[in-house]
Design a protein around this motif. Sequence first.
Motif, PDB file in Angstrom:
ATOM      1  N   VAL A 214       2.715  16.285 -40.620  1.00 23.03           N
ATOM      2  CA  VAL A 214       2.844  16.552 -39.185  1.00 23.03           C
ATOM      3  C   VAL A 214       1.845  15.737 -38.375  1.00 23.03           C
ATOM      4  O   VAL A 214       1.553  16.074 -37.229  1.00 23.03           O
ATOM      5  CB  VAL A 214       2.637  18.051 -38.909  1.00 23.03           C
ATOM      6  CG1 VAL A 214       3.738  18.862 -39.542  1.00 23.03           C
ATOM      7  CG2 VAL A 214       1.265  18.508 -39.411  1.00 23.03           C
ATOM      8  N   SER A 215       1.274  14.614 -38.984  1.00 21.48           N
ATOM      9  CA  SER A 215       0.381  13.742 -38.211  1.00 21.48           C
ATOM     10  C   SER A 215       1.163  13.138 -37.081  1.00 21.48           C
ATOM     11  O   SER A 215       2.324  12.717 -37.246  1.00 21.48           O
ATOM     12  CB  SER A 215      -0.192  12.659 -39.109  1.00 21.48           C
ATOM     13  OG  SER A 215      -1.001  13.253 -40.106  1.00 21.48           O
TER      14      SER A 215
ATOM     15  N   MET B  24      -1.475  24.979 -43.195  1.00 22.13           N
ATOM     16  CA  MET B  24      -1.778  23.579 -42.855  1.00 22.13           C
ATOM     17  C   MET B  24      -2.903  23.104 -43.801  1.00 22.13           C
ATOM     18  O   MET B  24      -3.939  23.771 -43.928  1.00 22.13           O
ATOM     19  CB  MET B  24      -2.214  23.441 -41.402  1.00 22.13           C
ATOM     20  CG  MET B  24      -2.547  21.994 -41.023  1.00 22.13           C
ATOM     21  SD  MET B  24      -3.039  21.835 -39.301  1.00 22.13           S
ATOM     22  CE  MET B  24      -1.470  22.172 -38.507  1.00 22.13           C
ATOM     23  N   HIS B  25      -2.639  21.944 -44.370  1.00 23.73           N
ATOM     24  CA  HIS B  25      -3.608  21.356 -45.312  1.00 23.73           C
ATOM     25  C   HIS B  25      -3.967  19.946 -44.833  1.00 23.73           C
ATOM     26  O   HIS B  25      -3.101  19.209 -44.364  1.00 23.73           O
ATOM     27  CB  HIS B  25      -3.009  21.294 -46.725  1.00 23.73           C
ATOM     28  CG  HIS B  25      -2.628  22.632 -47.270  1.00 23.73           C
ATOM     29  ND1 HIS B  25      -3.516  23.495 -47.843  1.00 23.73           N
ATOM     30  CD2 HIS B  25      -1.406  23.282 -47.308  1.00 23.73           C
ATOM     31  CE1 HIS B  25      -2.897  24.590 -48.230  1.00 23.73           C
ATOM     32  NE2 HIS B  25      -1.596  24.490 -47.901  1.00 23.73           N
ATOM     33  N   HIS B  26      -5.263  19.613 -44.987  1.00 22.34           N
ATOM     34  CA  HIS B  26      -5.751  18.281 -44.575  1.00 22.34           C
ATOM     35  C   HIS B  26      -5.796  17.355 -45.805  1.00 22.34           C
ATOM     36  O   HIS B  26      -6.338  17.729 -46.857  1.00 22.34           O
ATOM     37  CB  HIS B  26      -7.145  18.384 -43.962  1.00 22.34           C
ATOM     38  CG  HIS B  26      -7.162  19.137 -42.681  1.00 22.34           C
ATOM     39  ND1 HIS B  26      -6.903  18.525 -41.475  1.00 22.34           N
ATOM     40  CD2 HIS B  26      -7.410  20.451 -42.394  1.00 22.34           C
ATOM     41  CE1 HIS B  26      -6.996  19.421 -40.502  1.00 22.34           C
ATOM     42  NE2 HIS B  26      -7.303  20.619 -41.047  1.00 22.34           N
TER      43      HIS B  26
ATOM     44  N   TYR C 166      -6.478   9.007 -37.396  1.00 24.56           N
ATOM     45  CA  TYR C 166      -5.302   9.077 -36.518  1.00 24.56           C
ATOM     46  C   TYR C 166      -4.934  10.544 -36.263  1.00 24.56           C
ATOM     47  O   TYR C 166      -4.742  11.300 -37.238  1.00 24.56           O
ATOM     48  CB  TYR C 166      -4.111   8.356 -37.183  1.00 24.56           C
ATOM     49  CG  TYR C 166      -4.300   6.883 -37.214  1.00 24.56           C
ATOM     50  CD1 TYR C 166      -3.818   6.092 -36.176  1.00 24.56           C
ATOM     51  CD2 TYR C 166      -4.979   6.286 -38.267  1.00 24.56           C
ATOM     52  CE1 TYR C 166      -4.013   4.738 -36.216  1.00 24.56           C
ATOM     53  CE2 TYR C 166      -5.169   4.945 -38.286  1.00 24.56           C
ATOM     54  CZ  TYR C 166      -4.688   4.171 -37.260  1.00 24.56           C
ATOM     55  OH  TYR C 166      -4.874   2.817 -37.300  1.00 24.56           O
ATOM     56  N   ARG C 167      -4.869  10.894 -34.958  1.00 27.26           N
ATOM     57  CA  ARG C 167      -4.530  12.267 -34.577  1.00 27.26           C
ATOM     58  C   ARG C 167      -3.146  12.286 -33.893  1.00 27.26           C
ATOM     59  O   ARG C 167      -2.651  11.265 -33.427  1.00 27.26           O
ATOM     60  CB  ARG C 167      -5.585  12.830 -33.613  1.00 27.26           C
ATOM     61  CG  ARG C 167      -6.991  12.743 -34.210  1.00 27.26           C
ATOM     62  CD  ARG C 167      -8.031  13.373 -33.292  1.00 27.26           C
ATOM     63  NE  ARG C 167      -9.352  13.172 -33.806  1.00 27.26           N
ATOM     64  CZ  ARG C 167      -9.936  13.941 -34.710  1.00 27.26           C
ATOM     65  NH1 ARG C 167      -9.275  14.973 -35.190  1.00 27.26           N
ATOM     66  NH2 ARG C 167     -11.177  13.695 -35.123  1.00 27.26           N
ATOM     67  N   SER C 168      -2.566  13.432 -33.747  1.00 26.42           N
ATOM     68  CA  SER C 168      -1.207  13.563 -33.188  1.00 26.42           C
ATOM     69  C   SER C 168      -1.201  13.216 -31.706  1.00 26.42           C
ATOM     70  O   SER C 168      -2.088  13.623 -30.959  1.00 26.42           O
ATOM     71  CB  SER C 168      -0.704  15.010 -33.356  1.00 26.42           C
ATOM     72  OG  SER C 168       0.536  15.152 -32.738  1.00 26.42           O
TER      73      SER C 168
ATOM     74  N   LEU D  87      -4.371  12.962 -42.742  1.00 27.07           N
ATOM     75  CA  LEU D  87      -3.013  13.486 -42.634  1.00 27.07           C
ATOM     76  C   LEU D  87      -3.063  15.023 -42.664  1.00 27.07           C
ATOM     77  O   LEU D  87      -3.990  15.631 -43.247  1.00 27.07           O
ATOM     78  CB  LEU D  87      -2.151  12.984 -43.798  1.00 27.07           C
ATOM     79  CG  LEU D  87      -2.099  11.443 -43.994  1.00 27.07           C
ATOM     80  CD1 LEU D  87      -1.250  11.111 -45.226  1.00 27.07           C
ATOM     81  CD2 LEU D  87      -1.500  10.772 -42.766  1.00 27.07           C
ATOM     82  N   LYS D  88      -2.053  15.657 -42.015  1.00 29.98           N
ATOM     83  CA  LYS D  88      -1.941  17.126 -42.031  1.00 29.98           C
ATOM     84  C   LYS D  88      -0.601  17.467 -42.666  1.00 29.98           C
ATOM     85  O   LYS D  88       0.450  16.988 -42.255  1.00 29.98           O
ATOM     86  CB  LYS D  88      -2.021  17.691 -40.617  1.00 29.98           C
ATOM     87  CG  LYS D  88      -3.361  17.468 -39.954  1.00 29.98           C
ATOM     88  CD  LYS D  88      -3.352  18.003 -38.525  1.00 29.98           C
ATOM     89  CE  LYS D  88      -4.710  17.802 -37.880  1.00 29.98           C
ATOM     90  NZ  LYS D  88      -5.051  16.380 -37.731  1.00 29.98           N
TER      91      LYS D  88
END
Length: 846
Positions: A69-70, A118-120, A7-9, A108-109
Amino acid sequence: MGSERRYRSSDHCWFVFHFSLLLCFGKQTLAELRYSIPEEMKEGTVVGNVAKDLGLDKTSLIDRRFRVVSGSKDAFFEVNLDNGALQVRKKIDREELCHGSGVCLMELKILVEDPLEMHHVVVEITDVNDHSPSFPEKEQRFEIAEQTSPGTRFQLHAARDPDAGINSIRIYTLTSNDHFEIDFSQSDDDKIPFLVLKKSLDREQNNTHLLFVTAVDGGKPQRSGTLNVSIIVLDVNDNRPIFSQDTYQIEIYENVPVGTTVIRVNATDPDEGINGEIEYSLSRTLARKVYDIFELDNLSGRIKLKGVLDFEESENYKLDIEASDKGTPPLKGRSRVIIKIKDVNDNPPEIEITSLSNTVSEDSKPGTVISLISVTDKDSGVNGKIISRITSDVPFELKPSYKENIYSVVTKGILDREEVSHYEITIKATDCGEPPLYSVKTLSIQISDVNDNRPHFSQNPLEFYLIENNVAGASILSLSATDYDVNDNALISYHIARKNDLTSFLNVNSDNGHISALKSFDFETLKTFQFQVVATDSGTPSLSSNVTVNVFILDQNDNAPVILYPVSSNGSAEGVEEIPRNVNAGHLVTKVRAYDADIGYNGWLLFSLQEVTDHSLFGLDRYTGRIRTLRSFTETDEAEHKLVILVKDNGNVSLSATATVIVKVVEPKEAFAAADVKSATKVDEEDNVTFHLIITLGSVSVLFLISIIVLIAMQCSKSTDYTSKYLQETNYDGTLCHSIQYRSGDKRYMLVGPRMSIGSTIVPGSHANTLVLPDRRTAGEQETNYDGTLCHSIQYRSGDKRYMLVGPRMSIGSTIVPGSHANTLMLPDRRHTSGEGSYTFLTISI
């Protein structure tokens, strides 16, 4: 369907804004974390501590705006600013997010500011077995013809399970049955089930089959779904019509009117439709006369009388009937109808056994019912009246019931199986017609046994003779008892009663009565003993009886002769005898004395010269052992002679011993001097022997007097007809035996017996073997004192008469001529055999 979904923003501007900030003002620090969590977890469930795993300070999370922030509208996760943990915000359903059996991942971000980082984070959603397998339809139906071959496959609906991996469908099962089995094939990720026919169908046995197919997944706990399968079996004309009987039989009177239905035959066809419709017909091969008398309805199967019957013309008719169905091709069944024509008033009574007890216990009381019978007569009126009775002479009778022609057979006396074990009861029933007719029925009744008889020995007491030196452990005798009962009541077991020190050496086989001795018996130690054997049957309650067994040990030649004289100082059988040179022929040099512990021929000793220096000088009496000179000595004869004497008994396998006598020839003066020295030595020895002999004789006399007193007391209290427990049959056959002499009043008696044991109780005049001795004394002779001293006697036969020679002072080796001695008695003949000749026997006197 994809193997994974990210899932992306969706808010591209928001993402670009933060990314621009990250490029312009922040220090780029990228990291990737992976977590795993099952689906369907509750809100607030912690997935992992992101702040800790990233090394962030928990106290600065709020200031740095620590957040996810996803860009998905349905945010399933959130971070806890207090502890930095990533937790479930909304319940997750894996089957909605990821369709398929692959790995379900959510990216998720995580964003933090100041500096901007920013971390994945990748979260794997694992499957939970929360769905059961389901079929697209609840029921599936097949129509299968009954001739379908085994092995035919029918595809079933495949079940679906949204779960993935091990939680998906693993196996299909089928309810247990005889005709079908389940199989399935793999197609991609799906398993397609098939119904396989393993046994041919038969619609006539079962026209429908209801089965249940179950799909089972691999989860824990397992979940399943069920499909109902209906099998309709289609008919084929594979069954021919079948009559209810292969042969029908009917009896009708000859005066039956025309048009009467004689019989109705019935056939059935398991097939359906036209395959099961039946038509009847008479066979075309019957005699023409049958078609004139009988007719058959082709639909109902009724046979009617078409013509007039005549018993004298024909007694029976046989009709072959065919039944055909309407299938293609038609199938036929056949049956035969036998019609017997009965004459009017010619039926005898019939006896029917409605109940019968073939076995009756012998202890049944009078009046016990063993059978119920009914008597019938097909005739009517006077011809149907019946008189019944028992014609055989048996302890049974007919007892009429309240209903006519119903009887019970009951006992009228005491039954005893041992006298009569089987009865044939003949019942005769006679009608009152003219002429009267009768029937006879025979009942076979077996009398069952009860345990009312004890085991029985054919002889009691029982005498058995056992040769000594028997083999230890071997069977010595066998006892057998009979029991007049049968089966378990006659099954006999044996055991020895009242065990003692002696009978402990005996063992009895409880099954067959074989008695074995655990030790070897010695006649010289034990001559007789007695024991009792108990025979017990296996009835309930058990009965028993015992038998007294008197065992007599028979002598065997197992003792070699013992040399009593000469005996040297070192114990060897050697001696030196000195005789004057001037003795004449016939001079007694010495006497060899020997003893044998055996009796009879086994103890009868004979002497012979085995070795001698000069055969012409010395002679030996073979019976007495006396050594005498055969001639006078000469000057040329040697002064010393060696004689070896062989002493041998007369057993079957004779045993022997030898004695050596050295004879020294001396001058007369030397011989007299030596004789004086010997006589002095012998006087001392004889005094010692005499003393012991007096003590022995005194003890025997006292015991005998006590026995006589006891016997006289028993004689006064009992009848004089006694029978010895040891001597059942006297056998005067010339063997060496014992006897006891005693006086009663002015008469003298002798009790004789070949196997009498010393110490037996004797009652004067009470035994068949007691003889009255003739008084042969003269006025000038000294009276012979028969005072009960135990002595030896010899019995023999001469011609047709039997004699006994007795004597308390008879010397060893005496030659006896039958009938020549004063103490010879003629015995009463108790045998039926006869013998010839005279005999000379050896006797040893005490």
